[in-house]
Design a protein around this motif. Structure first.
Motif, short mmCIF file in Angstrom:
data_model
loop_
_atom_site.label_atom_id
_atom_site.label_comp_id
_atom_site.label_asym_id
_atom_site.label_seq_id
_atom_site.Cartn_x
_atom_site.Cartn_y
_atom_site.Cartn_z
N GLN A 62 50.70 37.11 44.75
CA GLN A 62 50.96 35.69 44.96
C GLN A 62 51.30 35.09 43.60
N PRO A 63 52.36 34.26 43.54
CA PRO A 63 52.81 33.71 42.25
C PRO A 63 51.68 32.96 41.53
N GLY A 64 51.58 33.19 40.22
CA GLY A 64 50.61 32.46 39.40
C GLY A 64 49.20 33.01 39.48
N LEU A 65 49.01 34.12 40.24
CA LEU A 65 47.67 34.69 40.37
C LEU A 65 47.63 36.07 39.69
N TYR A 66 46.51 36.33 39.00
CA TYR A 66 46.40 37.55 38.19
C TYR A 66 45.16 38.34 38.60
N PRO A 67 45.32 39.30 39.52
CA PRO A 67 44.18 40.08 40.00
C PRO A 67 43.71 41.11 38.97
N SER A 68 42.41 41.37 38.97
CA SER A 68 41.84 42.36 38.05
C SER A 68 41.59 43.66 38.82
N GLU A 69 41.06 44.64 38.10
CA GLU A 69 40.83 45.99 38.64
C GLU A 69 40.33 45.96 40.09
N PRO A 70 41.02 46.67 41.00
CA PRO A 70 40.58 46.71 42.41
C PRO A 70 39.48 47.75 42.61
N VAL A 71 38.38 47.35 43.21
CA VAL A 71 37.27 48.28 43.44
C VAL A 71 37.13 48.52 44.95
N GLU A 82 39.71 58.03 54.64
CA GLU A 82 39.57 57.76 53.21
C GLU A 82 39.71 56.29 52.86
N ASP A 83 40.57 55.57 53.58
CA ASP A 83 40.80 54.15 53.24
C ASP A 83 40.11 53.19 54.21
N ASP A 84 39.07 53.66 54.91
CA ASP A 84 38.26 52.75 55.74
C ASP A 84 37.34 51.97 54.79
N GLY A 85 37.64 50.69 54.61
CA GLY A 85 36.83 49.90 53.71
C GLY A 85 37.59 48.68 53.22
N VAL A 86 37.11 48.10 52.12
CA VAL A 86 37.76 46.91 51.55
C VAL A 86 38.02 47.15 50.06
N ILE A 87 38.93 46.34 49.55
CA ILE A 87 39.19 46.26 48.11
C ILE A 87 38.66 44.93 47.62
N LEU A 88 37.86 44.95 46.54
CA LEU A 88 37.38 43.73 45.89
C LEU A 88 38.10 43.56 44.56
N SER A 89 38.59 42.36 44.28
CA SER A 89 39.25 42.08 43.00
C SER A 89 39.01 40.62 42.64
N VAL A 90 38.68 40.36 41.39
CA VAL A 90 38.54 38.98 40.93
C VAL A 90 39.91 38.50 40.48
N VAL A 91 40.37 37.39 41.06
CA VAL A 91 41.72 36.90 40.80
C VAL A 91 41.64 35.67 39.90
N ILE A 92 42.33 35.75 38.75
CA ILE A 92 42.29 34.69 37.74
C ILE A 92 43.48 33.75 37.96
N THR A 93 43.23 32.45 37.78
CA THR A 93 44.27 31.43 38.01
C THR A 93 44.44 30.62 36.72
N PRO A 94 45.15 31.17 35.72
CA PRO A 94 45.19 30.50 34.41
C PRO A 94 45.86 29.13 34.42
N ASN A 95 46.71 28.88 35.41
CA ASN A 95 47.42 27.59 35.41
C ASN A 95 46.87 26.62 36.45
N LYS A 96 45.65 26.92 36.94
CA LYS A 96 45.00 26.03 37.90
C LYS A 96 43.52 26.01 37.55
N LEU A 152 37.11 35.55 44.27
CA LEU A 152 36.91 36.95 44.65
C LEU A 152 37.77 37.20 45.87
N LEU A 153 38.67 38.17 45.76
CA LEU A 153 39.58 38.51 46.86
C LEU A 153 39.05 39.74 47.60
N VAL A 154 39.10 39.68 48.92
CA VAL A 154 38.71 40.83 49.74
C VAL A 154 39.91 41.24 50.60
N LEU A 155 40.39 42.48 50.37
CA LEU A 155 41.52 43.01 51.15
C LEU A 155 41.03 44.11 52.08
N ASP A 156 41.65 44.23 53.23
CA ASP A 156 41.45 45.41 54.08
C ASP A 156 42.15 46.57 53.37
#
Length: 551
Positions: free
Chosen positions: A480-489, A499-513, A519-523
């Protein structure tokens, strides 16, 4: 597609890992290296979408959070004071807290209101309270090792520690983020430092690497820490040095940030990114920082050393490759007489010195120039034949793995020269390569696997999340424009079968907001967003994290 994405499309594959870029119009991200206050009491977050109720535990993150002390500024991104973060997830709700690591460096800096301990890229000035003669003598002291553990959260014997690349770690309570004990590797085994990226076996046995410096030169040491404690208070008791490997150049050992591990081997990659020990010893005299003592030597090959975990025996066969630089390995496993090692690599090791705080705060053409001078990092695979003996033929490719383009050619009695296979298709080029790789570690580390996750780098930090499928080298992307996600866990779901049954956690930084980090949670399977927990404070971009599941 943005203007700077289009420039990536013009990149072409070459025999090297590296790709040059010519990007223009990168947005300024200076707020990702802005100092913040810590937030030791838990605060509520605003949930958008849905956080699965089965996720129960603490997502722990580490990284720099304070970039100036008094009126003095740190020079390098790696120098900022460690700020520990906790996202506590329970029943679909998330609370956030953070706490500055109570390290000796942090306390000394606070007490003196100046930078009192040198860091990777910042040299402390002599104490103005000392007289001239004391200040002069202090120039002849060895630089004091920092305990500013701002790289990662790691576990030994079931306890959580925060770590950097010095000899000191700090034991931390994952519930409160309070520092409970300072632990020095050199009090247990003869090493001067250890990495912030250990590997752990299913039974809890942990392996790491650390350097030692003797009158005979520098050595790389493989370390093993037992899986359990005999008493509640013990820390690294029982740790042993499994083996010591002499540095190819006694006075200039290679820098390494991590290493790889398969079922039976530790794999150490000796790269041509060198640390000049003489420069470090004289750094107080010359006013140089540790980062000034690093250099890249493209005339040298890269060497893969294999060490048997059970015996500590170092393989007499050395696997060589062209000069490459790697910070993070993806996975390694053994199959059909080969050791497969997947890493994120670039063609030179100069990137680290470009991550100065002033570079991250640039804008316009100056920022574009910093980015375009960096080597891109891409995932690649080496296939190392394990059974090299007197009957092994010379000068022909020993890699008979189906559909693999990696090569391994015996060139001398105990020498095999290897070339890599790309672990991606052309579509990764437009995302600027991939770093901060992660896998379903608990189930698939040291085993054949199919998926890895990472950050795409169309900026100086990650600006997309990527899932790579090694079956066909297809990828899924979250951006997403302007968003900077960190290491996906990756966090596996209960009763996972794939193998991919689970979620990805990533802290997303918004330097211009302002105050909208989340905290982002992806399937993990579909790579679709499930939900986010918005934190009403600013968080700088961090390095590494881990998930501490609660029973």
């Amino acid at each position: 597609m943005t203007h700077h994405q289009k420039n990536f499309s013009a990149l072409r594959k070459s025999k090297n890992i590296n790709y040059c870029t010519d990007l223009h119009g990168l947005p300024c991200i200076e707020k990702i290296v802005s100092s913040v206050e810590d937030c030791p009491e838990p605060i509520n977050t605003t949930i958008i979408g849905r956080i699965p109720e089965w996720i129960n535990g603490c997502f722990l993150r580490n990284g720099p959070g304070k970039f100036e002390i008094g009126n003095q500024k740190f020079n390098h991104w790696f120098d900022g004071m460690a700020l520990l973060h906790q996202f506590k997830i329970s029943n679909g709700q998330v609370t956030y807290r953070s706490r500055f690591l109570s390290s000796d460096s942090y306390q000394a800096n606070k007490e003196h209101s100046r930078i009192a301990v040198s860091e990777f890229g910042t040299v402390t000035m002599p104490d103005p309270c000392k007289n001239f003669f004391q200040r002069f003598l202090s120039r002849f002291e060895l630089p004091k090792s920092t305990d500013n553990a701002n790289v990662s959260f790691v576990t030994y014997k079931g306890d959580y520690y925060v770590s950097t690349e010095s000899s000191v770690m700090h034991k931390v309570d994952p519930e409160t983020l309070e520092t409970t004990k300072k632990v020095d590797w050199s009090k247990f085994i003869a090493v001067n430092a250890a990495t912030a990226h250990p590997h752990t076996e299913p039974d809890g046995t942990t392996y790491n690497m650390g350097n030692s410096y003797t009158s005979k030169g520098a050595y790389y040491n493989i370390i093993r820490v037992p899986p359990t404690k005999n008493t509640a208070e013990e820390t690294l008791d029982g740790a042993i040095v499994l083996c010591s490997i002499p540095s190819a150049d006694k006075a200039k050992p290679s820098y390494y940030h991590s290493f790889a591990m398969s079922e039976n081997y530790v794999v150490f990659i000796e790269q041509p990114f060198k640390i000049d020990l003489l420069k470090i010893v004289t750094s107080r005299l010359t006013g140089k920082s540790i980062s000034d003592c690093f250099s890249w030597d493209p005339k040298l090959n890269t060497t893969f050393h294999l060490i048997r975990k059970q015996t500590g025996e170092v393989s007499s066969v050395k696997y060589l490759a062209k000069p490459l630089s790697t910070l993070h390995q993806i996975n390694a496993y053994e199959e059909n007489g080969f050791l497969i090692i997947d890493i994120c690599a670039s063609d030179d090791g100069l990137a680290i010195n470009n991550y100065k705080v002033q570079n991250l705060r640039k804008s316009g053409e100056a920022l574009d120039e910093v980015y375009n001078n960096l080597c891109r990092v891409f995932p690649c695979r080496f296939v190392l034949p394990l059974n090299v003996n007197q009957l092994t033929p010379y000068h022909q490719n020993l890699n008979n793995w189906p559909n693999s383009t990696a090569t391994a050619i015996r060139t001398a009695t105990n020498r095999v020269f290897c070339t890599h296979e790309d672990l991606y298709g052309a579509d990764l080029l437009q995302y600027g390569g991939l770093e901060f790789p992660q896998i379903n570690y608990g189930q698939y580390n040291t085993r054949p696997y199919r998926y890895f996750y990472g950050c795409g780098f169309r900026h100086l930090v990650g600006d997309t999340l990527i899932k790579m499928d090694l079956h066909g080298k297809h990828m899924k992307v979250w951006e997403q424009p302007g968003l900077y996600p960190s290491e996906p866990v990756f966090v596996p779901s209960p009763n996972a079968t794939e193998e991919d049954d689970g979620v990805i956690l990533s802290v997303v930084i918004t330097p211009n907001k302002d105050k909208s980090t989340f905290l982002l949670v992806l399937d993990a399977k579909t790579f679709e967003e499930l939900g986010r927990a918005v934190v009403p404070v600013n968080i700088p971009y961090g390095f590494h994290g881990t998930f501490n599941a609660t029973a």
